[in-house]
Write a protein that holds these residues in place. Structure first.
Motif, PDB file in Angstrom:
ATOM      1  N   GLU A 103       2.240  -9.659   8.594  1.00  9.72           N
ATOM      2  CA  GLU A 103       1.634  -8.698   9.527  1.00  9.72           C
ATOM      3  C   GLU A 103       1.028  -7.537   8.753  1.00  9.72           C
ATOM      4  O   GLU A 103       1.711  -6.860   7.986  1.00  9.72           O
ATOM      5  CB  GLU A 103       2.691  -8.174  10.502  1.00  9.72           C
ATOM      6  CG  GLU A 103       2.161  -7.184  11.520  1.00  9.72           C
ATOM      7  CD  GLU A 103       1.007  -7.762  12.321  1.00  9.72           C
ATOM      8  OE1 GLU A 103      -0.112  -7.198  12.224  1.00  9.72           O
ATOM      9  OE2 GLU A 103       1.205  -8.777  13.017  1.00  9.72           O
ATOM     10  N   THR A 143      -0.139  -3.915  12.277  1.00  3.92           N
ATOM     11  CA  THR A 143       0.831  -3.021  12.884  1.00  3.92           C
ATOM     12  C   THR A 143       2.093  -2.940  12.019  1.00  3.92           C
ATOM     13  O   THR A 143       2.159  -3.503  10.933  1.00  3.92           O
ATOM     14  CB  THR A 143       1.197  -3.515  14.292  1.00  3.92           C
ATOM     15  OG1 THR A 143       1.812  -4.812  14.187  1.00  3.92           O
ATOM     16  CG2 THR A 143      -0.032  -3.607  15.175  1.00  3.92           C
ATOM     17  N   GLY A 194       0.955  -1.497   8.751  1.00  7.37           N
ATOM     18  CA  GLY A 194       0.011  -0.610   9.411  1.00  7.37           C
ATOM     19  C   GLY A 194       0.270   0.848   9.044  1.00  7.37           C
ATOM     20  O   GLY A 194      -0.662   1.609   8.741  1.00  7.37           O
ATOM     21  N   TYR A 195       1.540   1.226   9.034  1.00  5.94           N
ATOM     22  CA  TYR A 195       1.902   2.595   8.647  1.00  5.94           C
ATOM     23  C   TYR A 195       1.572   2.840   7.177  1.00  5.94           C
ATOM     24  O   TYR A 195       1.042   3.900   6.819  1.00  5.94           O
ATOM     25  CB  TYR A 195       3.396   2.814   8.893  1.00  5.94           C
ATOM     26  CG  TYR A 195       3.844   4.223   8.570  1.00  5.94           C
ATOM     27  CD1 TYR A 195       3.761   5.237   9.515  1.00  5.94           C
ATOM     28  CD2 TYR A 195       4.335   4.537   7.296  1.00  5.94           C
ATOM     29  CE1 TYR A 195       4.157   6.534   9.219  1.00  5.94           C
ATOM     30  CE2 TYR A 195       4.731   5.831   6.991  1.00  5.94           C
ATOM     31  CZ  TYR A 195       4.641   6.828   7.953  1.00  5.94           C
ATOM     32  OH  TYR A 195       5.033   8.106   7.643  1.00  5.94           O
ATOM     33  N   ASN A 231      -9.357  -7.310  13.028  1.00  7.38           N
ATOM     34  CA  ASN A 231      -9.092  -5.909  13.316  1.00  7.38           C
ATOM     35  C   ASN A 231     -10.097  -5.026  12.600  1.00  7.38           C
ATOM     36  O   ASN A 231     -10.346  -5.197  11.401  1.00  7.38           O
ATOM     37  CB  ASN A 231      -7.665  -5.561  12.886  1.00  7.38           C
ATOM     38  CG  ASN A 231      -7.322  -4.105  13.118  1.00  7.38           C
ATOM     39  OD1 ASN A 231      -7.550  -3.261  12.258  1.00  7.38           O
ATOM     40  ND2 ASN A 231      -6.778  -3.805  14.292  1.00  7.38           N
TER      41      ASN A 231
END
Length: 276
Positions: free
Chosen positions: A80, A83, A87-88, A159
């Motif tokens: 992933e 997110t 993502g952070y 994305n």
């Protein structure tokens, strides 16, 4: 998947893993995945209903996940990038000040480096390096983990914030050892290694990714051979990620080490990085 994957890694997942999906999982994708990996396709199931397979490649509306089916098992592991933790990290990770970036040498050059991530796993470090401008070639020889990574990259490519990063990442099939050994293989600026370390202390297996990976992948017993090949093909340096207290890989001593709280980077310098 092609038969270029190593037979040794394949033997660990055959008769252990099956493909399944939720009612919202893509049936055609599940069928194609099962066929390519030579696995049973269980159709629409819930992981807790499965008894014959300890691990599932489970397809749902969030993509492909690797799900252990035993009692008290952790949730699915996915590649992933959009997110969650990645993502952070993409938004707040510290840029070229991150340890992996320092180990690769991004603070010492303005050149666009070609990094070969020879043991990609779920591609997290490769994604960080690509987000910082590197061109990254990824190898993951285990077919199950490769499938997870391919799915994660495909979703990230859709994305708007990740598409440009994924464009700098190229995932190849097969063993990086074979690729590094080919006499006509183009040299990489940096070869990055993060081999599975044979933990003896079970308390160290705290991450759910590690619990699942050891079921499927086992340990990288050929890491010394991998390091030797990397040193032959890297122009500027080889970087090896290790648990902080783990011994070095068999071979020459690292030129330097960069240590974090739980892991370290052993850096094998070959020549100075270009200034630009």
């Amino acid at each position: 998947m092609s038969d270029s994957f190593s037979g040794e890694s394949s033997a660990l997942y055959l008769n252990t893993v099956a493909v399944a999906r939720s009612a919202l999982g893509d049936r055609f994708q599940a069928e194609a995945l099962a066929e390519s990996l030579g696995l049973d396709n269980l159709g629409v199931v819930r992981p807790r209903d499965v008894r014959d397979f300890p691990v599932l490649l489970f397809l749902d509306e969030q993509g492909l996940g690797l799900q252990v089916t035993g009692k008290g098992a952790p949730g699915p592991v996915r590649a992933e990038f959009v997110t969650g933790k990645m993502g952070y990290r993409r938004e707040h990770g510290g840029g070229a000040g991150q340890l992996v970036a320092k180990a690769v040498g991004l603070q010492k050059t303005r050149a666009t480096l070609h990094v070969v991530d020879a043991t990609a796993g779920l591609g997290q470090d490769a994604f960080v390096l690509a987000s910082l401008g590197c061109q990254v070639t990824l190898f993951e020889r285990n077919p199950v983990i490769h499938a997870l990574l391919a799915d994660g990259l495909a979703r990230a490519a859709l994305n708007v914030d990740c598409a440009a990063i994924v464009e700098r990442m190229r995932l190849l099939e097969g063993s990086s050892i074979d690729w590094l050994a080919q006499p006509d293989t183009e040299a990489a600026d940096i070869v990055y290694l993060d081999p599975m370390f044979p933990h003896r202390d079970k308390s160290a297996l705290v991450k759910k990714e590690m619990q699942v990976f050891r079921t499927i992948v086992g340990d990288d017993e050929d890491s010394g051979q991998l390091l030797a090949g990397a040193l032959e093909r890297a122009r500027y340096r080889v970087v090896v990620k290790r648990p902080r207290k783990a011994p070095v890989i068999d071979g020459p001593e690292p030129t330097t080490r960069i240590e974090g709280k739980s892991s370290r980077y052993d850096v094998y310098s070959i020549r100075a990085l270009p200034s630009q």
